[in-house]
Design a protein around this motif. Structure first.
Motif, PDB file in Angstrom:
ATOM      1  N   SER A  35       0.574  -0.839   0.387  1.00  0.00           N
ATOM      2  CA  SER A  35       0.027  -0.072  -0.060  1.00  0.00           C
ATOM      3  C   SER A  35       0.759   1.268  -0.053  1.00  0.00           C
ATOM      4  N   ASP A  36       0.174   2.322  -0.333  1.00  0.00           N
ATOM      5  CA  ASP A  36       1.009   3.433  -0.452  1.00  0.00           C
ATOM      6  C   ASP A  36       0.916   4.361   0.576  1.00  0.00           C
ATOM      7  N   SER A  44     -10.448   5.057   5.600  1.00  0.00           N
ATOM      8  CA  SER A  44     -10.314   4.325   6.563  1.00  0.00           C
ATOM      9  C   SER A  44     -11.013   4.918   8.294  1.00  0.00           C
ATOM     10  N   VAL A 166       1.014   1.024  -6.379  1.00  0.00           N
ATOM     11  CA  VAL A 166       1.056   0.282  -7.718  1.00  0.00           C
ATOM     12  C   VAL A 166       0.792   0.701  -9.154  1.00  0.00           C
ATOM     13  N   GLY A 307     -17.945   2.936  -0.340  1.00  0.00           N
ATOM     14  CA  GLY A 307     -18.710   4.138  -0.736  1.00  0.00           C
ATOM     15  C   GLY A 307     -18.811   4.322   0.771  1.00  0.00           C
ATOM     16  N   SER A 312     -19.590  -1.122   8.287  1.00  0.00           N
ATOM     17  CA  SER A 312     -20.842  -1.400   8.822  1.00  0.00           C
ATOM     18  C   SER A 312     -20.413  -2.895   7.984  1.00  0.00           C
TER      19      SER A 312
END
Ligand code: FAD
Length: 341
Positions: A35-36, A44, A166, A307, A312
């Motif tokens: 991950s960057d 998040s 990536v 979204g 959830s």
């Protein structure tokens, strides 16, 4: 064949929980997270992390309900364990209030949360501008702690975690057998998904330890969500806006709207402002794809586009993505044994 190598791209709640589900359900695989950005710099980390589902118009309701149920069950077990505090998971009770009675008095998730019921007249007196309300208890993830807890669990199972941007999924072709795309709004550029668009959200995080119950206006725009240390006040939903800069006018508007629901917030201290881009689509992209280039094939599982409701449903969609990875492993094993014949 040797242990299939799986690369999960993305380290938000979707990437980390998907990587964990793959480790749990495909123990023969070797999993790496690339991950960057990591916590605290992902979308998040901005989320309030409340378990109140958002509806995806392009996904059947029974599927969304199952994703929510899987997530609720998983987090409820954590909330009842000694891990709860480190994982940032806790139960929270409160009210969803409406200015007029909604068409759907019983949302599809009403029997998954705990103690769902119409509000009493006495409770409604607290909200003189509202005529109808629902009371229930749900779960909340305090976001940076939950992401750090997931990352710690992954590392404890031997998952490698690397900082890497990536630019093209094909750059992973020689190193990995299966790629799992959990890049959130990053998928707009990475796989050119034009159905994916940002819905900008600005929230405030304040110190107001006396606020213990959540309050959510039924339109979902104004909300007060108490966490373990801070209370999240929201919010905004700005479609197609890519700006990550906080807007001072919006900050005042959010604060005023929340004070009109809970006047004691006038005394809140230490206001911090956060902005995130919800990775929005008509439906979550949760599917297998086989990419081809010059005779070579690349197995990909997509899991992005959650979204306004990623927290959830994260565990439910992670379980499904892990199942699809399992199917890819079976396909790989089949082709490797055919090659030996
Ligand atoms: P992200 O958290 O954005 O993670 C994507 C990851 O992919 C990042 O690590 C990023 O660095 C990486 N990445 C992207 N592109 C590349 C690349 N090319 N190469 C390498 N890495 C890449 N949901 C709820 O359920 N409840 C809530 O209360 C709630 N409140 C919210 C409030 C706000 C203000 C906002 C903005 C969102 C809220 N959400 C809520 C929605 C939730 O935040 C999202 O659905 C969820 O965070 C999406 O997670 P994700 O892992 O897909 O994306």
């Amino acid at each position: 064949m040797a242990a299939p190598k799986v690369a999960v791209v993305g380290a938000g709640v979707i990437g980390l929980s998907t990587a964990l589900c793959i480790v749990e359900t495909c123990p023969s695989s070797s999993v790496t997270v690339l991950s960057d950005q990591f916590s605290p710099n992902t979308t998040s980390d901005v989320a309030a992390g409340m378990l109140i589902p958002h509806t995806y118009p392009g996904t059947p309701i029974h599927v969304q309900k199952q994703w929510f149920k899987d997530t609720f069950t998983y987090l409820f077990a954590i909330s009842n364990s000694a891990e709860a505090s480190e994982a940032g998971i806790h139960l929270v009770s409160g009210w969803q209030v409406f200015k007029s009675t909604p068409k759907e008095e019983l949302p599809f998730w009403s029997d998954v949360v705990l103690g769902f019921r119409p509000m009493s007249e006495a409770e409604l007196q607290k909200f003189p501008q509202h005529r109808f309300g629902q009371a229930f208890t749900t779960l909340k993830c305090d976001c940076p702690p939950y992401l750090l807890w997931l990352e710690k669990r992954l590392k404890a199972t031997g998952v490698q975690v690397y900082n890497r941007k990536v630019a093209d999924l094909w750059e992973l072709h020689r190193e990995y057998d299966i790629i799992v795309n959990c890049t959130g709004i990053g998928a707009h550029q990475l796989v050119g998904d034009k159905k994916l668009f940002p819905v900008r959200g600005q929230v405030l995080q304040v110190h107001a330890p006396w606020v213990k119950n959540f309050i959510r206006d039924g339109d979902g725009l104004t909300y007060i969500y108490p966490g373990i240390d801070r209370v999240t006040l929201g919010g905004t939903r700005e479609k197609e806006s890519w700006s990550l800069s906080p807007d001072p006018g919006t900050t005042k508007d959010i604060f005023d709207r929340c004070c009109s629901l809970e006047a004691s917030l006038q005394e809140a201290q230490d206001i911090k402002v956060k902005v995130g881009l919800r990775p929005s689509r008509q439906c979550v992209r949760l599917e297998r794809e086989v990419l081809s280039q010059g005779g070579a094939k690349l197995l990909v599982v997509h899991n992005y586009g959650h979204g306004a409701g990623g927290f959830s449903v994260h565990r439910g969609t992670a379980k499904e993505a892990a199942r699809l990875v399992g199917e890819c492993i079976v396909a790989l094993q089949g082709s490797s044994s055919r090659a030996k014949l």
